[in-house]
Every structure is written in C-alpha cells, then in structure tokens.
Design a protein around this motif. Sequence first.
Motif, PDB file in Angstrom:
ATOM      1  N   ASN A  90      45.116   8.058 -53.641  1.00  0.00           N
ATOM      2  CA  ASN A  90      44.999   9.477 -53.986  1.00  0.00           C
ATOM      3  C   ASN A  90      44.222   9.743 -55.267  1.00  0.00           C
ATOM      4  OD1 ASN A  90      46.508  10.178 -51.736  1.00  0.00           O
ATOM      5  ND2 ASN A  90      48.435   9.869 -52.823  1.00  0.00           N
ATOM      6  N   VAL A  91      43.670   8.704 -55.880  1.00  0.00           N
ATOM      7  CA  VAL A  91      42.934   8.885 -57.138  1.00  0.00           C
ATOM      8  C   VAL A  91      41.443   8.625 -56.891  1.00  0.00           C
ATOM      9  CG1 VAL A  91      42.626   8.108 -59.522  1.00  0.00           C
ATOM     10  CG2 VAL A  91      44.931   8.256 -58.550  1.00  0.00           C
ATOM     11  N   TRP A  92      40.619   9.595 -57.297  1.00  0.00           N
ATOM     12  CA  TRP A  92      39.162   9.492 -57.134  1.00  0.00           C
ATOM     13  C   TRP A  92      38.468   9.647 -58.477  1.00  0.00           C
ATOM     14  CZ3 TRP A  92      35.948   9.441 -52.616  1.00  0.00           C
ATOM     15  CH2 TRP A  92      36.645   9.398 -51.398  1.00  0.00           C
ATOM     16  N   GLU A  93      37.373   8.923 -58.646  1.00  0.00           N
ATOM     17  CA  GLU A  93      36.467   9.249 -59.747  1.00  0.00           C
ATOM     18  C   GLU A  93      35.609  10.401 -59.257  1.00  0.00           C
ATOM     19  OE1 GLU A  93      32.756   7.573 -62.391  1.00  0.00           O
ATOM     20  OE2 GLU A  93      34.119   6.088 -61.516  1.00  0.00           O
ATOM     21  N   THR A  94      35.503  11.448 -60.066  1.00  0.00           N
ATOM     22  CA  THR A  94      34.812  12.665 -59.647  1.00  0.00           C
ATOM     23  C   THR A  94      33.848  13.126 -60.735  1.00  0.00           C
ATOM     24  OG1 THR A  94      36.426  14.168 -60.652  1.00  0.00           O
ATOM     25  CG2 THR A  94      36.905  13.415 -58.408  1.00  0.00           C
ATOM     26  N   LEU A  95      32.908  13.944 -60.309  1.00  0.00           N
ATOM     27  CA  LEU A  95      32.032  14.637 -61.257  1.00  0.00           C
ATOM     28  C   LEU A  95      32.516  16.077 -61.282  1.00  0.00           C
ATOM     29  CD1 LEU A  95      29.458  14.700 -63.043  1.00  0.00           C
ATOM     30  CD2 LEU A  95      28.174  15.226 -60.980  1.00  0.00           C
ATOM     31  N   LYS A 103      40.393  18.873 -69.234  1.00  0.00           N
ATOM     32  CA  LYS A 103      40.902  17.791 -70.080  1.00  0.00           C
ATOM     33  C   LYS A 103      42.042  17.085 -69.343  1.00  0.00           C
ATOM     34  CE  LYS A 103      39.478  19.758 -74.495  1.00  0.00           C
ATOM     35  NZ  LYS A 103      38.511  20.691 -73.946  1.00  0.00           N
ATOM     36  N   GLU A 104      42.484  15.963 -69.888  1.00  0.00           N
ATOM     37  CA  GLU A 104      43.564  15.219 -69.243  1.00  0.00           C
ATOM     38  C   GLU A 104      44.788  16.116 -69.061  1.00  0.00           C
ATOM     39  OE1 GLU A 104      45.096  10.631 -69.526  1.00  0.00           O
ATOM     40  OE2 GLU A 104      43.352  11.295 -70.640  1.00  0.00           O
ATOM     41  N   GLY A 105      45.361  16.086 -67.878  1.00  0.00           N
ATOM     42  CA  GLY A 105      46.538  16.915 -67.570  1.00  0.00           C
ATOM     43  C   GLY A 105      46.183  18.239 -66.920  1.00  0.00           C
ATOM     44  N   ALA A 106      44.900  18.652 -66.987  1.00  0.00           N
ATOM     45  CA  ALA A 106      44.485  19.919 -66.366  1.00  0.00           C
ATOM     46  C   ALA A 106      44.610  19.811 -64.844  1.00  0.00           C
ATOM     47  CB  ALA A 106      43.044  20.239 -66.757  1.00  0.00           C
ATOM     48  N   GLU A 107      44.972  20.957 -64.241  1.00  0.00           N
ATOM     49  CA  GLU A 107      45.173  20.972 -62.791  1.00  0.00           C
ATOM     50  C   GLU A 107      44.182  21.918 -62.124  1.00  0.00           C
ATOM     51  OE1 GLU A 107      49.250  22.179 -62.453  1.00  0.00           O
ATOM     52  OE2 GLU A 107      49.997  20.126 -62.650  1.00  0.00           O
ATOM     53  N   VAL A 119      43.881  15.983 -63.508  1.00  0.00           N
ATOM     54  CA  VAL A 119      43.036  15.035 -64.245  1.00  0.00           C
ATOM     55  C   VAL A 119      43.946  13.991 -64.886  1.00  0.00           C
ATOM     56  CG1 VAL A 119      41.365  14.729 -66.117  1.00  0.00           C
ATOM     57  CG2 VAL A 119      41.250  16.772 -64.672  1.00  0.00           C
ATOM     58  N   VAL A 120      43.773  12.721 -64.484  1.00  0.00           N
ATOM     59  CA  VAL A 120      44.623  11.641 -65.023  1.00  0.00           C
ATOM     60  C   VAL A 120      43.829  10.682 -65.912  1.00  0.00           C
ATOM     61  CG1 VAL A 120      46.325  11.751 -63.171  1.00  0.00           C
ATOM     62  CG2 VAL A 120      44.325  10.259 -62.899  1.00  0.00           C
ATOM     63  N   GLY A 121      42.531  10.943 -66.051  1.00  0.00           N
ATOM     64  CA  GLY A 121      41.724  10.081 -66.918  1.00  0.00           C
ATOM     65  C   GLY A 121      40.340  10.652 -67.124  1.00  0.00           C
ATOM     66  N   ILE A 122      39.735  10.337 -68.269  1.00  0.00           N
ATOM     67  CA  ILE A 122      38.373  10.798 -68.564  1.00  0.00           C
ATOM     68  C   ILE A 122      37.465   9.563 -68.598  1.00  0.00           C
ATOM     69  CG2 ILE A 122      36.892  11.855 -70.316  1.00  0.00           C
ATOM     70  CD1 ILE A 122      39.263  13.727 -70.970  1.00  0.00           C
ATOM     71  N   VAL A 123      36.451   9.555 -67.737  1.00  0.00           N
ATOM     72  CA  VAL A 123      35.539   8.408 -67.659  1.00  0.00           C
ATOM     73  C   VAL A 123      34.413   8.589 -68.677  1.00  0.00           C
ATOM     74  CG1 VAL A 123      34.056   7.026 -66.146  1.00  0.00           C
ATOM     75  CG2 VAL A 123      36.088   8.162 -65.204  1.00  0.00           C
ATOM     76  N   ASP A 124      33.740   9.729 -68.606  1.00  0.00           N
ATOM     77  CA  ASP A 124      32.725  10.076 -69.604  1.00  0.00           C
ATOM     78  C   ASP A 124      32.562  11.589 -69.604  1.00  0.00           C
ATOM     79  OD1 ASP A 124      31.048  10.746 -67.473  1.00  0.00           O
ATOM     80  OD2 ASP A 124      30.106   8.773 -67.438  1.00  0.00           O
ATOM     81  N   GLU A 125      31.444  12.073 -70.105  1.00  0.00           N
ATOM     82  CA  GLU A 125      31.235  13.512 -70.328  1.00  0.00           C
ATOM     83  C   GLU A 125      31.637  14.394 -69.147  1.00  0.00           C
ATOM     84  OE1 GLU A 125      27.518  16.263 -71.572  1.00  0.00           O
ATOM     85  OE2 GLU A 125      27.493  14.204 -72.320  1.00  0.00           O
ATOM     86  N   GLY A 126      31.113  14.091 -67.948  1.00  0.00           N
ATOM     87  CA  GLY A 126      31.426  14.958 -66.794  1.00  0.00           C
ATOM     88  C   GLY A 126      32.326  14.314 -65.771  1.00  0.00           C
ATOM     89  N   ASN A 127      32.538  13.001 -65.868  1.00  0.00           N
ATOM     90  CA  ASN A 127      33.319  12.285 -64.853  1.00  0.00           C
ATOM     91  C   ASN A 127      34.805  12.235 -65.216  1.00  0.00           C
ATOM     92  OD1 ASN A 127      30.708  11.839 -63.982  1.00  0.00           O
ATOM     93  ND2 ASN A 127      31.109   9.763 -63.293  1.00  0.00           N
TER      94      ASN A 127
END
Length: 345
Positions: A90-95, A103-107, A119-127
């Motif tokens: 159920n977890v995807w890396e997304t743009l 931000k982390e925790g936003a729904e 949002v369970v993680g921040i990869v970089d600027e938009g991901n």
Amino acid sequence: MNVTDFNFELPQELIAQDPLEDRAASRLLVLNKETGNISHRHFRDIRQYLKKGDCLVINDTKVIPARLIGHKVGTDAKIEVLLLKRKSDNVWETLVKPGKKMKEGAEVSFGDGLLKGTVVGIVDEGNRLIQFEYDGIFEEILDQLGQMPLPPYITHQLKDKSRYQTVYAKHDGSAAAPTAGLHFTQELLQEIQDMGVTIAHVTLHVGLGTFRPVKVDTIEEHHMHSEFYVVEEEEAKKINDTKKNGGRVICVGTTSCRTLESATGEDGILKAGSGWTDIFIYPGYRFKILDCLITNFHLPESTLVMLVSALAGREHILNAYQEAIKERYRFFSFGDAMFITNDPV
C-alpha cells in the motif's frame, strides 16, 4: 559528446496529439543503418522487411492510470499525485504537486474518500512516500479514479484509455507506454507470426524518467533513471536460438532494446532474470544482441535520440529526422514510426 549535437528544430504542429483511428495506418520511415538510405512506407508494410527466422521482441508492460487528482484533507487544496514506484502493498513513491503542501503526516482524499493517502516519507523536493487506504482492490479503484499519465507535450486527456496501451499489454507497472508498440494490431502480429517470425515478450516498466531532459552539457555526465525489467527463461531461449540460427533480433521500441542490452553478457548470450537497469546507450556503444529497431520519432536532445544514433549513426539519424519533418511525419508518442534495418531499403 555535447547534448546540443542531438538537437533539431521541430515545428510544434508535427507533435501528434491523438492516435490514429487505425493503429497500423501510421507512416513508416525505413532507414538503412549502414548507408543512411531512406524509404517511405506505411506501418503495415513492416511485413516486407521481416524474414522467416527473425525474432520480434515486444515489451508487454501495461500502463497504469497513475495520475490521481485529489484534495488535501483539512484545507481542500487541489493535489495531483503521480504514482512512480510501488514500495510495498500500500506504499508508493509518488510525485506530488504542489509538493510544499504535502509534509509528512498530510492526508489527501480521492473520489470523495474512495481512496485516501497519507504522506509517510519525503524522498526529495517533489517525491513523497504515500500510504494508501481503501476498501476493495487497489487496481480497480485506480482504474475508476486514475487518468493516464500522458507525456507533457500531449495537451488533453484521452477519450479511450486503451489507446495509450499496446494490444499485448499484460503486466501492470508503467507510468508511460512503450510507444513503438502502439502501431501493432493483433491481426498484424498474427500475420507476422504466420510468416515464420518468432515473437518474444520481455517486460520493462517504463518510468517517467523517460521524459526527463538531459541537464548536463556533455552526455557522458548524464545519469539515467532506473527501471525494472523481467526476461523469462522461455523468451530468452527464443532470442538466443534466433541468434544461434543466424536470424535477426528486432526490438520493438527503445525499452525492449534497453532490456535486452542490459540482460545480455559480453558473450552475446541473453540471460533470463529480473532486476533494475539504468543502462545509457549513446554513440560509441557496441550492441551485444540487437540487430534492428522499430521506434518512434523522439524529442530533440533526448536520451532516446542518442540511443537510435548509437545504432544508426548521429548523421544518418539527424538526416532521417530532417526528411521526416520535410515529409510532415507525426512525432512523439502518438506519431509515426521508423524502422532501422541492416537490409537494403
């Protein structure tokens, strides 16, 4: 080599916005990779350039409707989410656009709550890593709510989602279509098989990095995006047997080409298996297994123009592109096709 060595002027009106009604009615520019000679045909005529004993390699990946439009829970701000890579069930890396709002925790909620994401993680600027919640089957919900993630140069959504799929699309996972395959109909494939041409399937899930511009001046400094591929044992045998028996390996699209060249050893033997490839093919590259290529017309200064230039030579390719522009061929994903061959044209 300089990125600008692969530039050309393309009139905006030649960028095809819609697929043709009849897939196989596209035009076909046939280019001899040794001489640079050109002939103009229609895609159906591809049969005249294939021979008994050849092997046609197709990429059977399936594009998922990966573009979701939703609203941020609490503020109702519009959020666009593009699914890039499945990390777990159920977890995807997304743009995400706009990324700053998420931000982390936003729904985010899609389809009046039919699908929810956190949002369970921040990869970089938009991901962002997003965990999805839903009742039922994710793929069915995606089919209901998602849009096809069309390339940035296509200005409107498709009426029929299936037109951004090949007729042999099978394995879900791509964010973009392997567009050279869009020209084939089931009937044409059957006619090709009836001629004694073997058809082999590989899978490479096309990522959005395929549209990423080259941002360095010299191409050797460019780092390719990574894509997941699968080559089954039975399909590898078809391709290896073709080479052993003196037939040609003809890839449909740069994705099939990159898969084969990634999975082939220096001994010229294709190995079955799966993995991630970030192979970057540009002039100077020595092809290990591919003989000929069916491909579309690509963007100026793109890694795809560099790949076809590695096969046929930069001057032959740029000359063929100028000829295609002069003859008003249609360019890019929904455009016309080119066959790069070693036979007289």
